[in-house]
Design a protein around this motif. Sequence first.
Motif, short mmCIF file in Angstrom:
data_model
loop_
_atom_site.label_atom_id
_atom_site.label_comp_id
_atom_site.label_asym_id
_atom_site.label_seq_id
_atom_site.Cartn_x
_atom_site.Cartn_y
_atom_site.Cartn_z
N ASP A 101 17.49 -29.94 47.87
CA ASP A 101 17.76 -30.37 46.56
C ASP A 101 16.33 -30.55 45.73
OD1 ASP A 101 20.48 -31.04 46.67
OD2 ASP A 101 20.23 -33.13 47.18
N LEU A 102 15.35 -30.82 46.63
CA LEU A 102 13.95 -31.00 45.84
C LEU A 102 13.56 -29.40 45.59
CD1 LEU A 102 12.59 -33.64 48.24
CD2 LEU A 102 12.74 -33.72 45.75
N ALA A 103 14.01 -28.29 46.66
CA ALA A 103 13.53 -27.16 46.38
C ALA A 103 14.19 -26.63 44.98
CB ALA A 103 13.94 -26.20 47.53
N GLU A 104 15.33 -26.88 44.80
CA GLU A 104 16.07 -26.58 43.46
C GLU A 104 15.45 -27.30 42.26
OE1 GLU A 104 20.47 -26.47 43.05
OE2 GLU A 104 20.66 -26.75 45.55
N LYS A 105 14.99 -28.37 42.46
CA LYS A 105 14.53 -28.98 41.34
C LYS A 105 13.05 -28.17 41.00
CE LYS A 105 12.47 -33.61 40.28
NZ LYS A 105 11.26 -33.43 39.80
N MET A 110 5.13 -24.29 51.72
CA MET A 110 6.46 -24.71 51.75
C MET A 110 7.23 -23.94 50.69
SD MET A 110 9.13 -26.78 52.89
CE MET A 110 10.53 -26.63 52.25
N ILE A 111 6.77 -23.87 49.61
CA ILE A 111 7.26 -23.11 48.43
C ILE A 111 7.58 -21.66 48.61
CG2 ILE A 111 7.21 -22.66 45.93
CD1 ILE A 111 5.90 -25.38 45.63
N ARG A 112 6.47 -21.04 49.18
CA ARG A 112 6.48 -19.82 49.27
C ARG A 112 6.98 -19.10 50.46
NH1 ARG A 112 0.70 -16.92 47.93
NH2 ARG A 112 0.46 -16.27 50.18
N ALA A 113 7.08 -19.87 51.42
CA ALA A 113 7.28 -19.28 52.83
C ALA A 113 8.83 -20.01 53.56
CB ALA A 113 6.27 -19.46 54.05
N HIS A 114 9.40 -21.08 52.89
CA HIS A 114 10.46 -21.81 53.35
C HIS A 114 11.48 -21.93 52.47
CE1 HIS A 114 8.15 -22.18 57.34
NE2 HIS A 114 7.17 -22.76 56.46
N ASP A 163 14.79 -19.83 53.32
CA ASP A 163 15.61 -20.37 54.17
C ASP A 163 16.62 -21.28 53.70
OD1 ASP A 163 16.55 -20.86 56.88
OD2 ASP A 163 15.27 -22.70 56.83
N LEU A 164 16.09 -22.27 52.90
CA LEU A 164 16.89 -23.31 52.13
C LEU A 164 18.11 -22.74 51.05
CD1 LEU A 164 14.28 -25.99 51.40
CD2 LEU A 164 16.09 -25.91 53.23
N LEU A 207 20.70 -18.64 43.72
CA LEU A 207 19.31 -19.28 43.90
C LEU A 207 18.35 -18.34 44.52
CD1 LEU A 207 20.33 -22.80 45.15
CD2 LEU A 207 19.39 -22.29 42.88
N MET A 208 18.81 -17.72 45.52
CA MET A 208 17.96 -16.60 46.38
C MET A 208 17.41 -15.52 45.20
SD MET A 208 17.34 -16.81 49.27
CE MET A 208 16.68 -15.29 49.85
N GLY A 209 17.99 -15.04 44.20
CA GLY A 209 17.86 -14.18 43.10
C GLY A 209 16.58 -14.79 42.29
N ARG A 210 16.90 -15.94 41.71
CA ARG A 210 15.94 -16.81 41.05
C ARG A 210 14.58 -17.06 41.71
NH1 ARG A 210 19.13 -21.78 39.23
NH2 ARG A 210 16.91 -22.50 38.48
#
Length: 240
Positions: free
Chosen positions: A57-61, A82-86, A89-90, A97-100
């Motif tokens: 949820d936080l990653a999508e935000k 966290m943002i660039r490497a993980h 995985d989420l 989401l993967m495309g974005r």
Amino acid sequence: MRVGLFVTCLIDLMRPEIGFSVIKLLGQAGFEVVVPPAQTCCGQPAYNSGERRIARDLAEKTLREFEQFDYIVVPSGSCGGMIRAHYGDLFRDDPDLMGRYARLQPKVFELTEFLVSIANIKLTPGEFEGPVSYHDSCSGLRELGVKAQPRALLAQVGVPVNEMKDCEHCCGFGGTFAVKYGNISTAIVDEKCANIHASGTQAVVLGDLGCMLNIEGRLRRTGDTTTRVLHIAQVLAGDA
């Protein structure tokens, strides 16, 4: 070009002056800096604790708030990692989401790697007097390859670095690790503090506020009231 500054929870809540130093540096390099006001956590504490739903949820935000920018700059190796490497995985079970994320990921930079690799900033010596020791944070070093960049920038502003023993070793923070395993964390940070003292410097510089608070807290609790613990943005911007 527009830079979205992911200011991080710790800087926002604990040391906002570091954020202003970062903005000063990015502005000096010629970028328009935008700080999205609704940003919160990158999701790393939840991710490391196995709370994948919360982390996602936080990653999508974060993705929604930052995908509009030309670059995303993070003054923290752990949040940047966290943002660039993980995040991949989420998002792995969601093609949209993967495309974005695939479009956002290459635009994410830790502060010093951005200043060196993208901004090609040219700094002038200031009034800060060295030497200093430098602590390499685990995530910045191992997930983002941040090692030479901060040292090159310190050289630009005329601050020599006395390398401490085991400068690449963990400080013992590790986010929730320091809470879950307090005795182990204390033993690790005690070793780090001893190496800082042995370096013969009066200041340790680093690029991750979690490490900064952990090291400074232990120094003060063990009676060291003089060794300065500084974020590299403060030194480079002339705010130390």
